[in-house]
Design a protein around this motif. Structure first.
Motif, PDB file in Angstrom:
ATOM      1  N   ALA A 217       0.840  -1.204   0.000  1.00  0.00           N
ATOM      2  CA  ALA A 217       0.000   0.000   0.000  1.00  0.00           C
ATOM      3  C   ALA A 217       0.870   1.247   0.000  1.00  0.00           C
ATOM      4  O   ALA A 217       1.039   1.911   1.028  1.00  0.00           O
ATOM      5  CB  ALA A 217      -0.937  -0.011   1.200  1.00  0.00           C
ATOM      6  N   ALA A 218       1.424   1.598  -1.141  1.00  0.00           N
ATOM      7  CA  ALA A 218       2.312   2.760  -1.261  1.00  0.00           C
ATOM      8  C   ALA A 218       1.501   3.991  -1.650  1.00  0.00           C
ATOM      9  O   ALA A 218       1.674   4.546  -2.737  1.00  0.00           O
ATOM     10  CB  ALA A 218       3.398   2.473  -2.289  1.00  0.00           C
ATOM     11  N   VAL A 219       0.599   4.407  -0.765  1.00  0.00           N
ATOM     12  CA  VAL A 219      -0.338   5.483  -1.114  1.00  0.00           C
ATOM     13  C   VAL A 219       0.146   6.855  -0.647  1.00  0.00           C
ATOM     14  O   VAL A 219      -0.609   7.822  -0.699  1.00  0.00           O
ATOM     15  CB  VAL A 219      -1.743   5.189  -0.537  1.00  0.00           C
ATOM     16  CG1 VAL A 219      -2.345   3.966  -1.204  1.00  0.00           C
ATOM     17  CG2 VAL A 219      -1.684   5.009   0.981  1.00  0.00           C
ATOM     18  N   GLY A 220       1.388   6.951  -0.205  1.00  0.00           N
ATOM     19  CA  GLY A 220       1.907   8.228   0.262  1.00  0.00           C
ATOM     20  C   GLY A 220       1.744   9.367  -0.734  1.00  0.00           C
ATOM     21  O   GLY A 220       1.330  10.465  -0.350  1.00  0.00           O
ATOM     22  N   PRO A 221       2.058   9.158  -2.028  1.00  0.00           N
ATOM     23  CA  PRO A 221       1.886  10.250  -2.995  1.00  0.00           C
ATOM     24  C   PRO A 221       0.445  10.750  -3.082  1.00  0.00           C
ATOM     25  O   PRO A 221       0.215  11.954  -3.217  1.00  0.00           O
ATOM     26  CB  PRO A 221       2.340   9.610  -4.312  1.00  0.00           C
ATOM     27  CG  PRO A 221       3.302   8.554  -3.904  1.00  0.00           C
ATOM     28  CD  PRO A 221       2.755   7.999  -2.627  1.00  0.00           C
ATOM     29  N   LEU A 222      -0.522   9.840  -3.006  1.00  0.00           N
ATOM     30  CA  LEU A 222      -1.929  10.244  -3.062  1.00  0.00           C
ATOM     31  C   LEU A 222      -2.315  11.023  -1.815  1.00  0.00           C
ATOM     32  O   LEU A 222      -2.987  12.067  -1.901  1.00  0.00           O
ATOM     33  CB  LEU A 222      -2.826   9.018  -3.216  1.00  0.00           C
ATOM     34  CG  LEU A 222      -4.339   9.288  -3.160  1.00  0.00           C
ATOM     35  CD1 LEU A 222      -4.773  10.175  -4.316  1.00  0.00           C
ATOM     36  CD2 LEU A 222      -5.115   7.971  -3.160  1.00  0.00           C
ATOM     37  N   VAL A 223      -1.892  10.536  -0.651  1.00  0.00           N
ATOM     38  CA  VAL A 223      -2.214  11.215   0.603  1.00  0.00           C
ATOM     39  C   VAL A 223      -1.621  12.616   0.614  1.00  0.00           C
ATOM     40  O   VAL A 223      -2.294  13.600   0.961  1.00  0.00           O
ATOM     41  CB  VAL A 223      -1.708  10.405   1.808  1.00  0.00           C
ATOM     42  CG1 VAL A 223      -1.903  11.192   3.107  1.00  0.00           C
ATOM     43  CG2 VAL A 223      -2.425   9.060   1.894  1.00  0.00           C
ATOM     44  N   GLY A 224      -0.358  12.732   0.219  1.00  0.00           N
ATOM     45  CA  GLY A 224       0.283  14.041   0.184  1.00  0.00           C
ATOM     46  C   GLY A 224      -0.411  14.994  -0.767  1.00  0.00           C
ATOM     47  O   GLY A 224      -0.591  16.180  -0.459  1.00  0.00           O
ATOM     48  N   HIS A 225      -0.807  14.490  -1.913  1.00  0.00           N
ATOM     49  CA  HIS A 225      -1.510  15.311  -2.908  1.00  0.00           C
ATOM     50  C   HIS A 225      -2.846  15.791  -2.363  1.00  0.00           C
ATOM     51  O   HIS A 225      -3.214  16.960  -2.525  1.00  0.00           O
ATOM     52  CB  HIS A 225      -1.721  14.484  -4.178  1.00  0.00           C
ATOM     53  CG  HIS A 225      -2.474  15.189  -5.249  1.00  0.00           C
ATOM     54  ND1 HIS A 225      -1.878  16.033  -6.159  1.00  0.00           N
ATOM     55  CD2 HIS A 225      -3.805  15.175  -5.562  1.00  0.00           C
ATOM     56  CE1 HIS A 225      -2.801  16.526  -6.985  1.00  0.00           C
ATOM     57  NE2 HIS A 225      -3.968  16.015  -6.642  1.00  0.00           N
ATOM     58  N   ALA A 226      -3.583  14.894  -1.702  1.00  0.00           N
ATOM     59  CA  ALA A 226      -4.915  15.239  -1.188  1.00  0.00           C
ATOM     60  C   ALA A 226      -4.840  16.239  -0.039  1.00  0.00           C
ATOM     61  O   ALA A 226      -5.760  17.043   0.147  1.00  0.00           O
ATOM     62  CB  ALA A 226      -5.642  13.983  -0.737  1.00  0.00           C
ATOM     63  N   LEU A 227      -3.760  16.206   0.729  1.00  0.00           N
ATOM     64  CA  LEU A 227      -3.634  17.068   1.907  1.00  0.00           C
ATOM     65  C   LEU A 227      -3.221  18.495   1.574  1.00  0.00           C
ATOM     66  O   LEU A 227      -3.258  19.368   2.451  1.00  0.00           O
ATOM     67  CB  LEU A 227      -2.630  16.462   2.887  1.00  0.00           C
ATOM     68  CG  LEU A 227      -3.129  15.271   3.712  1.00  0.00           C
ATOM     69  CD1 LEU A 227      -1.984  14.648   4.483  1.00  0.00           C
ATOM     70  CD2 LEU A 227      -4.247  15.692   4.655  1.00  0.00           C
ATOM     71  N   ILE A 228      -2.845  18.763   0.336  1.00  0.00           N
ATOM     72  CA  ILE A 228      -2.496  20.135  -0.045  1.00  0.00           C
ATOM     73  C   ILE A 228      -3.709  21.044   0.149  1.00  0.00           C
ATOM     74  O   ILE A 228      -4.812  20.739  -0.305  1.00  0.00           O
ATOM     75  CB  ILE A 228      -2.027  20.189  -1.512  1.00  0.00           C
ATOM     76  CG1 ILE A 228      -0.732  19.404  -1.692  1.00  0.00           C
ATOM     77  CG2 ILE A 228      -1.836  21.637  -1.966  1.00  0.00           C
ATOM     78  CD1 ILE A 228      -0.306  19.257  -3.136  1.00  0.00           C
ATOM     79  N   SER A 229      -3.522  22.151   0.855  1.00  0.00           N
ATOM     80  CA  SER A 229      -4.616  23.089   1.080  1.00  0.00           C
ATOM     81  C   SER A 229      -4.859  23.889  -0.197  1.00  0.00           C
ATOM     82  O   SER A 229      -3.957  24.560  -0.709  1.00  0.00           O
ATOM     83  CB  SER A 229      -4.278  24.034   2.233  1.00  0.00           C
ATOM     84  OG  SER A 229      -5.341  24.940   2.466  1.00  0.00           O
ATOM     85  N   ARG A 230      -6.084  23.801  -0.707  1.00  0.00           N
ATOM     86  CA  ARG A 230      -6.415  24.455  -1.976  1.00  0.00           C
ATOM     87  C   ARG A 230      -7.563  25.450  -1.785  1.00  0.00           C
ATOM     88  O   ARG A 230      -8.452  25.247  -0.974  1.00  0.00           O
ATOM     89  CB  ARG A 230      -6.811  23.423  -3.025  1.00  0.00           C
ATOM     90  CG  ARG A 230      -5.666  22.504  -3.452  1.00  0.00           C
ATOM     91  CD  ARG A 230      -6.124  21.463  -4.448  1.00  0.00           C
ATOM     92  NE  ARG A 230      -5.007  20.697  -4.997  1.00  0.00           N
ATOM     93  CZ  ARG A 230      -4.500  19.618  -4.428  1.00  0.00           C
ATOM     94  NH1 ARG A 230      -5.024  19.173  -3.292  1.00  0.00           N
ATOM     95  NH2 ARG A 230      -3.482  18.986  -4.980  1.00  0.00           N
ATOM     96  N   ARG A 231      -7.528  26.474  -2.591  1.00  0.00           N
ATOM     97  CA  ARG A 231      -8.606  27.469  -2.631  1.00  0.00           C
ATOM     98  C   ARG A 231      -9.511  27.088  -3.801  1.00  0.00           C
ATOM     99  O   ARG A 231      -9.052  27.010  -4.949  1.00  0.00           O
ATOM    100  CB  ARG A 231      -8.022  28.869  -2.830  1.00  0.00           C
ATOM    101  CG  ARG A 231      -9.017  30.007  -2.678  1.00  0.00           C
ATOM    102  CD  ARG A 231      -8.279  31.337  -2.744  1.00  0.00           C
ATOM    103  NE  ARG A 231      -9.187  32.471  -2.721  1.00  0.00           N
ATOM    104  CZ  ARG A 231      -9.635  33.039  -1.612  1.00  0.00           C
ATOM    105  NH1 ARG A 231      -9.230  32.585  -0.439  1.00  0.00           N
ATOM    106  NH2 ARG A 231     -10.459  34.077  -1.662  1.00  0.00           N
ATOM    107  N   ILE A 232     -10.789  26.845  -3.511  1.00  0.00           N
ATOM    108  CA  ILE A 232     -11.702  26.274  -4.504  1.00  0.00           C
ATOM    109  C   ILE A 232     -12.928  27.160  -4.676  1.00  0.00           C
ATOM    110  O   ILE A 232     -13.514  27.641  -3.697  1.00  0.00           O
ATOM    111  CB  ILE A 232     -12.137  24.860  -4.073  1.00  0.00           C
ATOM    112  CG1 ILE A 232     -10.920  23.943  -3.985  1.00  0.00           C
ATOM    113  CG2 ILE A 232     -13.161  24.281  -5.039  1.00  0.00           C
ATOM    114  CD1 ILE A 232     -11.222  22.601  -3.379  1.00  0.00           C
TER     115      ILE A 232
END
Length: 216
Positions: A67-82
Motif C-alpha cells: 500500500a504505497a499510497v503516500g503520494p496520493l495522501v500528500g496530494h490530497a492534503l495540499i490546502s487548496r482554494r476552490i
C-alpha cells in the motif's frame, strides 16, 4: 469487504487510516498502481480500490508493492482554494472555500413551481409560468457566479460544480461564465437544494477522495 462498485468519499486527513483498515480487512495489499488521474490498490483477496485523483494530475507513476499510497495522501492534503458553483432550478449557492471551509458565499432561492396535473390551456399557461420562473432563477445564479467567482478565478486552484446538470448546462450558455466552466473539475456533486449548509458540505466533499471498490 464486498465489491460491486460501491463508492465512498474519504476526507484527506482520514485517507491514510482508511487504507490501513482496507489492508486489514482484505488480507493485505498486493500492489499499488499509479496513473495521472487514478490510484489503484489491489488487495490480496482480489478486492480493488480505485481512487480518483482530485485536482490532478498526480505526480507519480508506475507500480509499487504493498500500500504505497503516500503520494496520493500528500496530494490530497495540499490546502487548496476552490470556487464552488451549486445550482438547481429553484436556487443556487456560490462560494470560495479554503481547505474545505467556506470563506465567502452567496445563496439565493427562487420559486419554481412543480408540474401541474391540469390539462389543456391551464397546463400550457402553467408550463409557461414555470419556465419563466426557471429562467429568472438561472439568471440570478449566473449573476452571482459572475460577481462572486469570476473576480477571484485567477486566485483559485480549482472549480467544483454541483447540482442539476441541465441547470448547469444552461449556465454554460452565458459567455461571461466560460472561463469558470473551463476550469471546472469533471465531477459534478450530487446535492440537495442549495443553501448555506449544503454549500459547507459541498466544500468538504470537494476535497475528499472518491474511491470505488470492486472485486470478489
Amino acid at each position: 469487504m464486498a465489491g460491486g462498485g460501491r463508492a465512498v468519499e474519504i476526507a484527506p486527513d482520514r485517507l491514510e487510516g482508511w487504507y490501513a483498515r482496507f489492508a486489514v480487512r482484505n488480507e493485505g495489499i498486493r500492489e499499488t498502481r499509479f496513473a495521472p488521474d487514478t490510484v489503484t490498490v489491489t488487495a490480496e483477496n482480489g478486492v480493488v480500490a480505485v481512487a480518483t485523483v482530485p485536482f490532478g494530475p498526480l505526480e507519480a507513476e508506475g507500480t509499487a508493492a504493498g500500500a504505497a499510497v503516500g503520494p496520493l495522501v500528500g496530494h490530497a492534503l495540499i490546502s487548496r482554494r476552490i470556487a464552488l458553483l451549486l445550482v438547481r432550478r429553484g436556487g443556487h449557492s456560490v462560494g470560495i472555500a479554503r481547505g474545505g471551509v467556506v470563506v465567502q458565499s452567496r445563496t439565493d432561492r427562487h420559486l419554481v413551481q412543480g408540474r401541474s396535473a391540469a390539462g389543456g390551456w391551464s397546463q400550457q399557461r402553467f408550463a409557461r409560468r414555470r419556465e419563466g420562473q426557471a429562467r429568472v432563477a438561472l439568471r440570478s445564479a449566473a449573476e452571482d457566479a459572475f460577481e462572486v467567482l469570476l473576480p477571484q478565478l485567477s486566485e483559485v486552484d480549482a472549480v467544483v460544480l454541483g447540482g442539476d446538470r441541465r441547470a448547469l448546462d444552461s449556465l454554460r450558455e452565458d459567455r461571461r461564465l466560460a472561463p469558470l466552466f473551463e476550469r471546472a473539475e469533471a465531477r459534478v456533486l450530487d446535492i440537495a437544494e442549495p443553501r448555506r449548509t449544503v454549500l459547507e458540505d459541498a466544500a468538504e466533499r470537494a476535497i475528499a477522495v472518491r474511491i470505488t471498490l470492486s472485486g470478489p
